[in-house]
Scaffold this active site. Structure first.
Site, short mmCIF file in Angstrom:
data_model
loop_
_atom_site.label_atom_id
_atom_site.label_comp_id
_atom_site.label_asym_id
_atom_site.label_seq_id
_atom_site.Cartn_x
_atom_site.Cartn_y
_atom_site.Cartn_z
N ASP A 143 38.73 66.92 44.04
CA ASP A 143 39.01 65.60 44.60
C ASP A 143 39.67 65.82 45.96
OD1 ASP A 143 39.98 63.12 45.30
OD2 ASP A 143 40.76 62.63 43.31
N HIS A 144 38.94 65.52 47.03
CA HIS A 144 39.43 65.84 48.37
C HIS A 144 40.60 64.97 48.80
CE1 HIS A 144 39.23 68.27 51.79
NE2 HIS A 144 37.98 68.12 52.15
N ARG A 145 40.88 63.89 48.03
CA ARG A 145 42.07 63.09 48.33
C ARG A 145 43.34 63.84 47.94
NH1 ARG A 145 40.71 58.04 44.65
NH2 ARG A 145 40.52 59.83 43.25
N PRO A 194 35.99 61.37 46.50
CA PRO A 194 35.28 62.20 47.48
C PRO A 194 35.26 63.65 47.00
CG PRO A 194 37.48 61.65 48.27
CD PRO A 194 37.31 60.93 46.98
#
Length: 445
Positions: free
Chosen positions: A417-419, A243
């Site tokens: 990387d939004h994780r 994401p």
């Protein structure tokens, strides 16, 4: 005993490669360190060196062969004290060991399937004279292994000599494999046979749609090399599984350009010339030092936070995009980064990077400013969690000390990387990067 030369594993992830080019021929003498072949891996085209001295008595795999598994014998070497002819015979190339041409053609790529213990091949049952003759089976269409049509090596060589497109040839071998007889009977430019298979109602089944479309315009089909295939696969996976969040800042370059000019004047005697990209590499590394929560990678149930800033730098090479790494860029001086980057870029363009020079990295930098690109969003290079994309520096209206003026501005976009990285952490990194570029003395202390 002759020495088998095997397909090497030129990177930790390499399982097979393309033997792009032989630089030796049968009968040539080689010494340790001599370049024998060019091998295309999943990352780059690399040179393969000899490790022993001797004579090349047999080349087992011709150049241009794709999908050669690591460990496959690609050539045979006779030692200094061995007779080349005896070594060649001992290598298993004698005529008495060769099966018939047609069977060898099929067996080179299709190992026999293992049978369960105790299972024996049954002889065909005798049929009575009144039994109806069995209908001949229609040969299956060639099956593709990934993007590759299944064909024997001999069939591939004959097809190449005749200028045949193997995708247009119907295979008569096991599982639709294309064999020698198929390509000898085919005519160049002949379209593949139409599928006349019928459905249960007796009507003709609809023809399958082609894998790609020519859009009705003239085109030339260009075969993908291994590097381009890996790029396509990795970037597709990155966009599907990561994401992405994008954050953009406008950065004033005037102070950095002034400092660069002053440093280059002082380093001229040492033969060092700093590029803007060298300073941006350092700025990203220092920003990661200030915001270590962005120097991470997502690892399932864990988050790896790295103690060193290894910056991967995107470089356009003839075989495709590759990212050589400036290791520990946060601790290196600008002159050292500049010298190292020039060497890495040169090796990348010549296809001579070693695996440790492009595998790894904790963050990436991609600069398209030299092409006039103002701003773009880069795709994250997994397992990294961020990449910085920088555009061209250009004169723009800008408020300076409360008054409207003109400044050299650059847009920089971070993909995160939004994780692994929250938006606020990404914003802090972008702000740290902007401050370091606009106050560049922080790059030299």
């Amino acid at each position: 005993m002759p020495t088998p030369i095997k397909m090497p594993a030129l990177s930790p992830t390499m399982e097979e490669g393309t033997l792009a080019k032989w630089l030796v021929k049968e009968g040539d003498q080689v010494s340790a360190g001599d370049i024998m072949a060019e091998i295309e891996t999943d990352k780059a085209t690399m040179e393969f060196e000899a490790v022993d001295e001797g004579t090349i008595v047999k080349i087992e795999v011709p150049e241009g062969t794709e999908g050669v598994k690591v460990g496959t014998v690609i050539a045979t070497l006779a030692g200094e004290d061995e007779d080349p002819e005896e070594a060649k015979a001992a290598s298993g190339s004698g005529e008495e060991e060769k099966p018939s041409e047609d069977s060898a053609d099929e067996e080179k790529e299709t190992p026999a399937k293992a049978k369960p213990a105790g299972e024996e091949k049954k002889a065909p049952e005798d049929k009575s004279e009144d039994a109806a003759p069995e209908k001949p089976k229609t040969p299956a269409a060639p099956q593709a292994d990934g993007d590759r049509v299944i064909a024997s090596p001999l069939a591939r060589r004959i097809a190449e000599q005749k200028g045949l497109d193997l995708s247009a040839v119907k295979g008569s071998g096991p599982n639709g494999r294309i064999v020698k007889a198929d390509v000898e009977a085919a005519e160049p430019g002949k379209a593949p046979a139409k599928d006349t298979a019928k459905d249960t109602d007796g009507a003709k089944a609809p023809a399958k749609a082609p894998a790609g479309s020519d859009l009705g315009a003239p085109y030339e089909a260009i075969k993908l090399n291994n590097v381009r295939k890996v790029i396509a696969r990795r970037l597709t996976e990155a966009k599907q599984t990561i994401p992405h969040i994008y954050l953009t800042v406008d950065v004033r370059l005037d102070a950095l350009l002034k400092l660069r000019g002053e440093l280059n004047a002082s380093l001229e005697a040492d033969g060092v010339k700093l590029s803007v990209n060298d300073l941006l590499i350092k700025a990203l590394a220092r920003a990661l030092q200030r915001v270590p929560q962005c120097n991470v990678s997502f690892q399932g149930d864990e988050l790896y936070q790295y103690q060193r800033q290894d910056v991967s730098v995107a470089v356009a090479a003839p075989s495709g995009l590759i990212t050589p790494i400036v290791v520990d860029a946060g601790r290196k001086g600008l002159a050292e980064i500049s010298t190292e980057m020039k060497e890495l870029a040169g090796k990348a363009k010549e296809g001579k990077l070693q695996p440790h020079e492009y595998q790894g990295g904790t963050a990436s930098l991609s600069n398209l400013g030299m092409f006039g690109t103002k701003q773009f969003d880069a795709v994250i290079n997994p397992p990294q969690a961020m990449i910085m994309a920088v555009g061209a520096g250009e004169k723009r209206p800008h408020v300076i000390d409360g008054a409207l003026g003109v400044a050299t501005m650059m847009s920089a976009t971070g993909s995160f990387d939004h994780r692994a990285i929250d938006g606020v952490d990404g914003a802090q990194l972008m702000d740290a990067f902007r401050q370091l570029v606009e106050n560049p003395m922080g790059l030299v202390v």
